[in-house]
Design an enzyme around this catalytic site. Structure first.
Site, PDB file in Angstrom:
ATOM      1  N   SER A 161       0.915  -1.488  -0.022  1.00 52.88           N
ATOM      2  CA  SER A 161      -0.031   0.102   0.020  1.00 52.88           C
ATOM      3  C   SER A 161       0.895   1.341   0.078  1.00 52.88           C
ATOM      4  O   SER A 161       1.684   1.294  -0.961  1.00 52.88           O
ATOM      5  CB  SER A 161      -1.178  -0.055   1.136  1.00 52.88           C
ATOM      6  OG  SER A 161      -2.037   0.970   1.083  1.00 52.88           O
ATOM      7  N   THR A 162       0.887   2.139   1.120  1.00 50.13           N
ATOM      8  CA  THR A 162       1.610   3.408   1.100  1.00 50.13           C
ATOM      9  C   THR A 162       3.009   3.142   0.942  1.00 50.13           C
ATOM     10  O   THR A 162       3.662   2.443   1.462  1.00 50.13           O
ATOM     11  CB  THR A 162       1.245   4.219   2.345  1.00 50.13           C
ATOM     12  OG1 THR A 162      -0.109   4.240   2.471  1.00 50.13           O
ATOM     13  CG2 THR A 162       1.935   5.457   2.326  1.00 50.13           C
ATOM     14  N   MET A 190      -0.216   1.292   5.151  1.00 53.22           N
ATOM     15  CA  MET A 190      -0.895   1.350   6.210  1.00 53.22           C
ATOM     16  C   MET A 190      -2.135   0.476   6.335  1.00 53.22           C
ATOM     17  O   MET A 190      -2.816  -0.125   5.218  1.00 53.22           O
ATOM     18  CB  MET A 190      -1.672   2.927   6.147  1.00 53.22           C
ATOM     19  CG  MET A 190      -2.462   3.092   7.421  1.00 53.22           C
ATOM     20  SD  MET A 190      -1.238   3.675   8.674  1.00 53.22           S
ATOM     21  CE  MET A 190      -2.524   4.134  10.092  1.00 53.22           C
ATOM     22  N   ASP A 211      -4.660  -5.035   5.659  1.00 53.65           N
ATOM     23  CA  ASP A 211      -5.079  -5.629   4.706  1.00 53.65           C
ATOM     24  C   ASP A 211      -3.867  -6.669   4.101  1.00 53.65           C
ATOM     25  O   ASP A 211      -2.671  -6.193   4.036  1.00 53.65           O
ATOM     26  CB  ASP A 211      -5.473  -4.844   3.383  1.00 53.65           C
ATOM     27  CG  ASP A 211      -5.932  -5.674   2.208  1.00 53.65           C
ATOM     28  OD1 ASP A 211      -6.504  -6.637   2.361  1.00 53.65           O
ATOM     29  OD2 ASP A 211      -5.617  -5.051   0.955  1.00 53.65           O
ATOM     30  N   HIS A 215      -2.406  -0.885  -3.595  1.00 52.01           N
ATOM     31  CA  HIS A 215      -3.654  -0.083  -3.376  1.00 52.01           C
ATOM     32  C   HIS A 215      -3.306   1.217  -4.107  1.00 52.01           C
ATOM     33  O   HIS A 215      -2.251   1.947  -3.838  1.00 52.01           O
ATOM     34  CB  HIS A 215      -3.712   0.237  -1.845  1.00 52.01           C
ATOM     35  CG  HIS A 215      -4.210  -0.796  -1.073  1.00 52.01           C
ATOM     36  ND1 HIS A 215      -3.838  -0.919   0.425  1.00 52.01           N
ATOM     37  CD2 HIS A 215      -4.569  -2.142  -1.195  1.00 52.01           C
ATOM     38  CE1 HIS A 215      -4.442  -2.078   0.899  1.00 52.01           C
ATOM     39  NE2 HIS A 215      -4.825  -2.812  -0.015  1.00 52.01           N
TER      40      HIS A 215
END
Length: 364
Positions: free
Chosen positions: A186-187, A305, A308, A212
């Site tokens: 993600s991030t 973050m 998931d 993401h």
């Protein structure tokens, strides 16, 4: 002018609704934000919008990078939002020059273009797409999105662009195996994924990835990787058969999973509801890998973050798959890898630069 008035009224509505909450907060604990954009209207919309959140305070606004540099020295912000196209110096060069001197989390605010990936490689923590200013609804969605990202960025580990380039030293021989490599991030993940894949030779087992990322950007991301790597990288369209040397990246607005067809595997996409607040979801991919591949897989969870992917990685581990997690120091945000590690889903936790070597070792 009517549209601009509607947008400002919407932002004023946010401010009124949050006044009581602001009054109860300790102002010292607010996230201090510097907004950098050469558009007066956009600076005002962005500043008012994010200031409506009781946890955020816009301490200064700047019209260009030189103005921003002075404001950084004067106001010491916790997070900076930064446009890409600006007078005197573009945002990418500004970030590249800024971070070696000031370890400041930067969120890039840009139109839809590949420039955001250049900014991320320069060291930006995250990016948000500029909204269509003709739509109050889209502006409202944008404000909610950037508020969430500012909160994440305030606790992010800033990695300078120059510090993510060194390569690991190991022999990149072709790997022939029927294992599948599944990666979730993600991030900070676009840089991390690039950092891992650039170490691989053209002949690797099939690789499937959930990052993401907004729709449109997932396709740009795949094309960018494809042009710079030895591997064949594409955004999944659904129905692709997994093949050696091919990397399939989930579209930014659809879930991706593996399904067995005879002795092979193919990718299926779906428009099902979000899982863990995300579509695509890392858990959806990892759980399908656990179900279809059992021990014949390697799972990797990178910076991001939230949580998931943790549950899916645990499912992979329980089926005998090898699992790797990125460590805290090298993660932009140590959220997803931390949760996965804490629930026992990670067999080995290593710095980002060592992950390619670990994957090679497990495949051999």
């Amino acid at each position: 002018m009517k549209l601009e008035y509607d947008i400002l009224v919407m932002l004023q509505h946010y401010s009124i609704n949050s006044k009581a909450e602001v009054h109860m907060m300790n102002l010292d604990k607010k996230i201090r934000v510097l907004v950098v954009d050469d558009s007066l209207l956009f600076r005002e919309v962005l500043s008012r919008g994010i200031s409506s959140n009781p946890n955020i305070q816009v301490v200064a606004k700047a019209v260009d990078p030189f103005d921003a540099r002075d404001k950084i020295l004067k106001f010491r912000p916790d997070v900076m939002t930064c446009d890409v196209q600006m007078p005197k110096m573009n945002g990418i060069d500004f970030i590249r020059r800024l971070l070696p001197q000031y370890s400041l989390p930067v969120i890039v605010v840009s139109t839809v273009s590949e420039a955001v990936f250049d900014a991320m490689n320069a060291g930006a923590v995250d990016f948000v797409t500029k909204p269509d200013m003709r739509s109050v609804e889209k502006v409202e969605y944008f404000i909610h999105d950037i508020i969430d990202k500012i909160k994440i960025a305030a606790n992010a580990h800033v990695v300078e662009g120059n510090n993510i380039r060194p390569h690991s030293s190991f022999v990149k021989n072709a790997i022939k195996t029927d294992k599948v490599i599944a990666i979730g991030a993600s991030t900070g993940g676009t840089q991390a994924i690039n950092r891992v894949l650039e170490e691989f030779p053209a002949q690797m087992p099939p690789i499937v990835i959930v990052q993401h990322i907004p729709a449109l950007f997932s396709q740009m991301f795949a094309k960018r990787l494809d042009s710079s790597l030895s591997l064949n990288v594409k955004e999944a369209q659904g129905g692709e058969i997994l093949e050696p040397g091919r990397v399939l990246i989930a579209p930014g607005d659809r879930h991706m999973k593996l399904v067995r067809i005879g002795r092979g595997l193919k990718v299926e996409l779906s428009d099902a509801e979000k899982v863990n607040g995300h579509k695509p979801s890392v858990d959806v991919l990892f759980e399908s890998v656990a179900r279809e591949c059992n021990a014949n897989a390697v799972g990797v969870i990178l910076t991001g973050m939230g949580y998931d992917g943790a549950k899916g990685l645990l499912a992979m581990k329980r089926k005998g798959a090898m699992t790797i997690g990125q460590d805290e120091k090298s993660s932009v945000v140590y959220g997803m890898p931390k949760v996965a590690f804490n629930i026992g889903a990670v067999k080995k936790q290593v710095p980002l630069e060592k992950i390619p070597h670990e994957i090679f070792s497990l495949l051999r």
